[in-house]
Design a protein around this motif. Structure first.
Motif, PDB file in Angstrom:
ATOM      1  N   ALA A  44       0.825  -1.204   0.000  1.00  0.00           N
ATOM      2  CA  ALA A  44       0.000   0.000   0.000  1.00  0.00           C
ATOM      3  C   ALA A  44       0.862   1.258   0.000  1.00  0.00           C
ATOM      4  CB  ALA A  44      -0.947  -0.002   1.190  1.00  0.00           C
ATOM      5  N   GLU A  45       1.912   1.243   0.807  1.00  0.00           N
ATOM      6  CA  GLU A  45       2.806   2.404   0.905  1.00  0.00           C
ATOM      7  C   GLU A  45       3.938   2.357  -0.115  1.00  0.00           C
ATOM      8  OE1 GLU A  45       2.434   5.058   2.847  1.00  0.00           O
ATOM      9  OE2 GLU A  45       0.535   4.210   3.582  1.00  0.00           O
ATOM     10  N   LYS A  46       4.080   1.217  -0.787  1.00  0.00           N
ATOM     11  CA  LYS A  46       5.173   1.001  -1.731  1.00  0.00           C
ATOM     12  C   LYS A  46       6.529   1.220  -1.048  1.00  0.00           C
ATOM     13  CE  LYS A  46       2.979   1.734  -6.228  1.00  0.00           C
ATOM     14  NZ  LYS A  46       3.069   2.436  -7.528  1.00  0.00           N
ATOM     15  N   THR A  47       6.752   0.449  -0.002  1.00  0.00           N
ATOM     16  CA  THR A  47       8.017   0.516   0.711  1.00  0.00           C
ATOM     17  C   THR A  47       8.485  -0.898   1.060  1.00  0.00           C
ATOM     18  OG1 THR A  47       6.940   0.698   2.889  1.00  0.00           O
ATOM     19  CG2 THR A  47       7.515   2.760   1.759  1.00  0.00           C
ATOM     20  N   VAL A  48       9.780  -1.028   1.278  1.00  0.00           N
ATOM     21  CA  VAL A  48      10.384  -2.271   1.752  1.00  0.00           C
ATOM     22  C   VAL A  48      11.179  -1.961   3.006  1.00  0.00           C
ATOM     23  CG1 VAL A  48      12.040  -4.112   1.245  1.00  0.00           C
ATOM     24  CG2 VAL A  48      10.491  -3.306  -0.552  1.00  0.00           C
ATOM     25  N   ALA A  49      10.959  -2.741   4.054  1.00  0.00           N
ATOM     26  CA  ALA A  49      11.704  -2.578   5.299  1.00  0.00           C
ATOM     27  C   ALA A  49      12.902  -3.521   5.293  1.00  0.00           C
ATOM     28  CB  ALA A  49      10.803  -2.880   6.489  1.00  0.00           C
ATOM     29  N   PHE A  50      14.001  -3.074   5.920  1.00  0.00           N
ATOM     30  CA  PHE A  50      15.222  -3.867   5.977  1.00  0.00           C
ATOM     31  C   PHE A  50      15.602  -4.149   7.428  1.00  0.00           C
ATOM     32  CE2 PHE A  50      15.240  -2.094   1.773  1.00  0.00           C
ATOM     33  CZ  PHE A  50      15.800  -3.095   0.987  1.00  0.00           C
ATOM     34  N   ALA A  51      16.434  -5.165   7.606  1.00  0.00           N
ATOM     35  CA  ALA A  51      16.791  -5.630   8.948  1.00  0.00           C
ATOM     36  C   ALA A  51      17.535  -4.583   9.769  1.00  0.00           C
ATOM     37  CB  ALA A  51      17.639  -6.896   8.842  1.00  0.00           C
ATOM     38  N   ASP A  52      18.172  -3.623   9.111  1.00  0.00           N
ATOM     39  CA  ASP A  52      18.906  -2.589   9.851  1.00  0.00           C
ATOM     40  C   ASP A  52      18.000  -1.457  10.310  1.00  0.00           C
ATOM     41  OD1 ASP A  52      18.343  -1.281   7.502  1.00  0.00           O
ATOM     42  OD2 ASP A  52      20.423  -0.853   6.966  1.00  0.00           O
ATOM     43  N   GLY A  53      16.686  -1.605  10.091  1.00  0.00           N
ATOM     44  CA  GLY A  53      15.740  -0.593  10.546  1.00  0.00           C
ATOM     45  C   GLY A  53      15.382   0.453   9.512  1.00  0.00           C
ATOM     46  N   THR A  54      16.044   0.437   8.361  1.00  0.00           N
ATOM     47  CA  THR A  54      15.742   1.412   7.317  1.00  0.00           C
ATOM     48  C   THR A  54      14.543   0.959   6.483  1.00  0.00           C
ATOM     49  OG1 THR A  54      17.275   0.388   5.761  1.00  0.00           O
ATOM     50  CG2 THR A  54      18.145   2.124   7.182  1.00  0.00           C
ATOM     51  N   THR A  55      13.960   1.915   5.797  1.00  0.00           N
ATOM     52  CA  THR A  55      12.838   1.644   4.891  1.00  0.00           C
ATOM     53  C   THR A  55      13.125   2.329   3.565  1.00  0.00           C
ATOM     54  OG1 THR A  55      11.260   1.528   6.719  1.00  0.00           O
ATOM     55  CG2 THR A  55      10.358   1.918   4.526  1.00  0.00           C
ATOM     56  N   GLU A  56      12.844   1.625   2.480  1.00  0.00           N
ATOM     57  CA  GLU A  56      13.124   2.160   1.149  1.00  0.00           C
ATOM     58  C   GLU A  56      11.833   2.202   0.338  1.00  0.00           C
ATOM     59  OE1 GLU A  56      15.810   4.068  -1.008  1.00  0.00           O
ATOM     60  OE2 GLU A  56      16.500   2.884   0.715  1.00  0.00           O
ATOM     61  N   ALA A  57      11.526   3.355  -0.238  1.00  0.00           N
ATOM     62  CA  ALA A  57      10.347   3.491  -1.081  1.00  0.00           C
ATOM     63  C   ALA A  57      10.662   3.038  -2.501  1.00  0.00           C
ATOM     64  CB  ALA A  57       9.879   4.944  -1.091  1.00  0.00           C
ATOM     65  N   TYR A  58       9.624   2.741  -3.258  1.00  0.00           N
ATOM     66  CA  TYR A  58       9.818   2.341  -4.651  1.00  0.00           C
ATOM     67  C   TYR A  58       8.619   2.758  -5.493  1.00  0.00           C
ATOM     68  CZ  TYR A  58       6.620  -1.567  -3.593  1.00  0.00           C
ATOM     69  OH  TYR A  58       5.522  -2.313  -3.214  1.00  0.00           O
ATOM     70  N   ASP A  59       8.857   2.951  -6.766  1.00  0.00           N
ATOM     71  CA  ASP A  59       7.784   3.044  -7.766  1.00  0.00           C
ATOM     72  C   ASP A  59       7.599   1.680  -8.432  1.00  0.00           C
ATOM     73  OD1 ASP A  59       7.109   5.970  -7.745  1.00  0.00           O
ATOM     74  OD2 ASP A  59       9.263   6.097  -8.193  1.00  0.00           O
ATOM     75  N   HIS A  60       8.743   1.018  -8.682  1.00  0.00           N
ATOM     76  CA  HIS A  60       8.740  -0.348  -9.199  1.00  0.00           C
ATOM     77  C   HIS A  60       9.649  -1.182  -8.300  1.00  0.00           C
ATOM     78  CE1 HIS A  60       6.847   1.002 -12.936  1.00  0.00           C
ATOM     79  NE2 HIS A  60       7.746   1.967 -12.985  1.00  0.00           N
ATOM     80  N   LEU A  61       9.186  -2.353  -7.937  1.00  0.00           N
ATOM     81  CA  LEU A  61       9.965  -3.260  -7.098  1.00  0.00           C
ATOM     82  C   LEU A  61      10.237  -4.534  -7.890  1.00  0.00           C
ATOM     83  CD1 LEU A  61      11.138  -4.285  -4.370  1.00  0.00           C
ATOM     84  CD2 LEU A  61       8.806  -5.000  -3.762  1.00  0.00           C
ATOM     85  N   ILE A  62      11.503  -4.961  -7.919  1.00  0.00           N
ATOM     86  CA  ILE A  62      11.873  -6.227  -8.548  1.00  0.00           C
ATOM     87  C   ILE A  62      12.396  -7.167  -7.472  1.00  0.00           C
ATOM     88  CG2 ILE A  62      13.352  -7.384 -10.242  1.00  0.00           C
ATOM     89  CD1 ILE A  62      13.521  -4.781 -11.792  1.00  0.00           C
ATOM     90  N   LEU A  63      11.721  -8.293  -7.302  1.00  0.00           N
ATOM     91  CA  LEU A  63      12.164  -9.302  -6.345  1.00  0.00           C
ATOM     92  C   LEU A  63      13.064 -10.300  -7.067  1.00  0.00           C
ATOM     93  CD1 LEU A  63       8.824  -9.983  -4.431  1.00  0.00           C
ATOM     94  CD2 LEU A  63      10.717  -8.490  -3.753  1.00  0.00           C
ATOM     95  N   ALA A  64      14.306 -10.395  -6.619  1.00  0.00           N
ATOM     96  CA  ALA A  64      15.279 -11.292  -7.249  1.00  0.00           C
ATOM     97  C   ALA A  64      16.023 -12.053  -6.156  1.00  0.00           C
ATOM     98  CB  ALA A  64      16.252 -10.484  -8.110  1.00  0.00           C
ATOM     99  N   LEU A  65      15.256 -12.664  -5.260  1.00  0.00           N
ATOM    100  CA  LEU A  65      15.817 -13.280  -4.065  1.00  0.00           C
ATOM    101  C   LEU A  65      16.321 -14.700  -4.275  1.00  0.00           C
ATOM    102  CD1 LEU A  65      13.146 -11.866  -1.634  1.00  0.00           C
ATOM    103  CD2 LEU A  65      15.590 -11.366  -1.540  1.00  0.00           C
ATOM    104  N   GLY A  66      16.085 -15.254  -5.451  1.00  0.00           N
ATOM    105  CA  GLY A  66      16.658 -16.559  -5.765  1.00  0.00           C
ATOM    106  C   GLY A  66      16.041 -17.698  -4.988  1.00  0.00           C
ATOM    107  N   ALA A  67      16.858 -18.690  -4.692  1.00  0.00           N
ATOM    108  CA  ALA A  67      16.411 -19.892  -3.990  1.00  0.00           C
ATOM    109  C   ALA A  67      17.421 -20.245  -2.910  1.00  0.00           C
ATOM    110  CB  ALA A  67      16.242 -21.048  -4.974  1.00  0.00           C
ATOM    111  N   GLU A  68      16.981 -21.072  -1.984  1.00  0.00           N
ATOM    112  CA  GLU A  68      17.829 -21.499  -0.873  1.00  0.00           C
ATOM    113  C   GLU A  68      18.033 -23.005  -0.942  1.00  0.00           C
ATOM    114  OE1 GLU A  68      15.413 -20.314   2.351  1.00  0.00           O
ATOM    115  OE2 GLU A  68      15.916 -18.177   2.201  1.00  0.00           O
TER     116      GLU A  68
END
Length: 412
Positions: A86-110
């Motif tokens: 809804a807010e178009k943001t991604v939160a990170f483990a270091d406490g920061t938040t990053e906004a986006y207009d377009h988000l690309i998920l490229a997290l691969g596999a484990e």
């Protein structure tokens, strides 16, 4: 200014950032990866890296200064923890938040792990990233005992690398043969025999039960059904990989053993794309609508698709999926998928003692090739891949005859 946030800085994510600039995107690009290194190639980890033939610099997709020169904000050690669509943001483990207009998920596999007695012993390893490869590399020395659980491509590649370094290697496979889920019996049985000639035991129909750590803590073995015991100095679990979909699932994106995307790498959210090993995707070149592919070519194709969609460029032509593996002096190349195949043609001599010019296995649906598996047979691989792309009918008798050039096997 439009901003693209790429979460995952592997081959897929790093390539997407580069293609965006190549295609003329002038907005902000943030490339956030969990690892402490710049985007690099993973395939050499089980081969050149383990054998000491390549270091970190050789594996990098691009030199470090590329990202600054292209105004790509590369953030190492950045672990994403949540997506707010809804807010178009991604939160990170270091406490920061990053906004986006377009988000690309490229997290691969484990890498999949085994659970139960002893599998948490530090001598039991997986191979997915550079840190895994470096830890494994330190253990592969002459006469060290390596037990590989799983005769898939990664397991066989590591077995070949370890054997070339003088290690003693046993590969345990629960199915009837090597590569049972990803290759034909012709190729799987050939590779098992080839490994055997190089001193590697590949044991099919072997179900592992657990790891037994000796009371003195200095030794361990893998226990299997039938009470067999396989002592090791290091054990590699190579039983496949699972897509890293947790972030996408928590955000409510459609997932089913992978994030579901269309032929532009777009998810159900028009602002979010997913690329690479994390996805389930259509393969128009083969008429397939829902496939999960784990390969560099697939990741690159989807990186192009996402970048093109974001900049408003025409979609790139659909490609035939292809894969490769290097083991000893063998180059295994596969194009297409044998889905729906009703016959096959073997071209060349399948003999592990006389590899010579190699051989190829063609899988046909009617009179058209849908998949080619080539072992030291580059012309057959390239010719087969082209025929799959064209959808051209072939003459099976000519296809089986190595004296007939690949360019002459098609039916006009």
């Amino acid at each position: 200014m439009t901003k693209v946030l790429i979460v995952g800085a592997g081959h897929a994510g790093g390539s997407a950032a580069a293609f965006l600039r190549q295609y003329g995107f002038e907005g902000e690009i943030v490339l956030a990866g969990a690892e402490p290194v710049a985007p690099y190639q993973r395939p050499p980890l089980s081969k050149a890296w383990l054998k000491g033939e390549a270091g970190e610099e050789a594996l990098l997709l691009r030199a470090d200064d590329f990202y600054a020169e292209q105004s790509i904000d590369l953030r190492r050690g950045a672990v994403a923890t949540a997506i707010d669509r809804a807010e178009k943001t991604v939160a990170f483990a270091d406490g920061t938040t990053e906004a986006y207009d377009h988000l690309i998920l490229a997290l691969g596999a484990e890498a999949r792990r085994l659970h139960g007695p002893g599998w948490d012993d530090p001598r039991v390893r997986v191979l997915r990233d550079m840190a895994d490869a470096e830890a494994l590399k330190t253990e592969l020395k002459p006469d060290r005992r390596l037990v590989v659980v799983g005769a898939g491509y990664v397991g066989l590649e590591v077995a070949a690398s370890a054997r070339s370094l003088g290690a003693q290697v046993v590969v345990l496979e629960r199915e009837s043969r090597a590569l049972s889920r990803v290759a034909s019996d012709v190729v799987g049985n050939f590779l098992s025999a080839y490994h055997h000639r190089r001193g590697v035991e590949v044991l099919p129909f072997t179900e592992v039960r657990g790891v037994h750590v000796y009371p003195d803590g200095k030794g361990a073995d893998v226990r299997t059904d039938g009470a067999a015991v396989h002592p090791f100095d290091v054990c590699l679990v190579g039983v496949g990989a699972r897509p890293a979909t947790e972030l996408a699932e928590a955000a409510g994106l459609a997932c089913r053993d992978g994030v579901i995307v269309d032929d532009q790498a777009r998810t159900g959210d028009p602002a979010i794309f997913a690329i690479g090993d994390i996805t389930r995707r259509p393969v128009p070149a083969l008429g397939l609508t829902d496939v999960r592919l784990e390969s560099v070519p697939s990741a690159l194709e989807q990186a192009k698709q996402a970048a093109a969609a974001i900049v408003g460029r025409p979609a790139p032509p659909a490609e035939v999926p292809w894969f490769w593996s290097d083991q000893y002096d063998l180059k295994i190349q596969i194009a297409g998928l044998p889905v729906g195949a009703d016959s096959r043609v073997v071209r060349g001599e399948v003999d592990p003692s006389k590899i010579g010019g190699g051989f190829a296995v063609f899988h046909l649906k009617g009179d058209r090739i849908v998949c080619v598996e080539a072992v030291n047979a580059g012309a057959e691989f390239m010719g087969g891949r082209m025929l799959i792309q064209k959808g051209q009918a072939v003459d099976a008798a000519k296809l089986a005859d190595p004296s007939v050039p690949m360019k002459a096997v098609g039916v006009a």
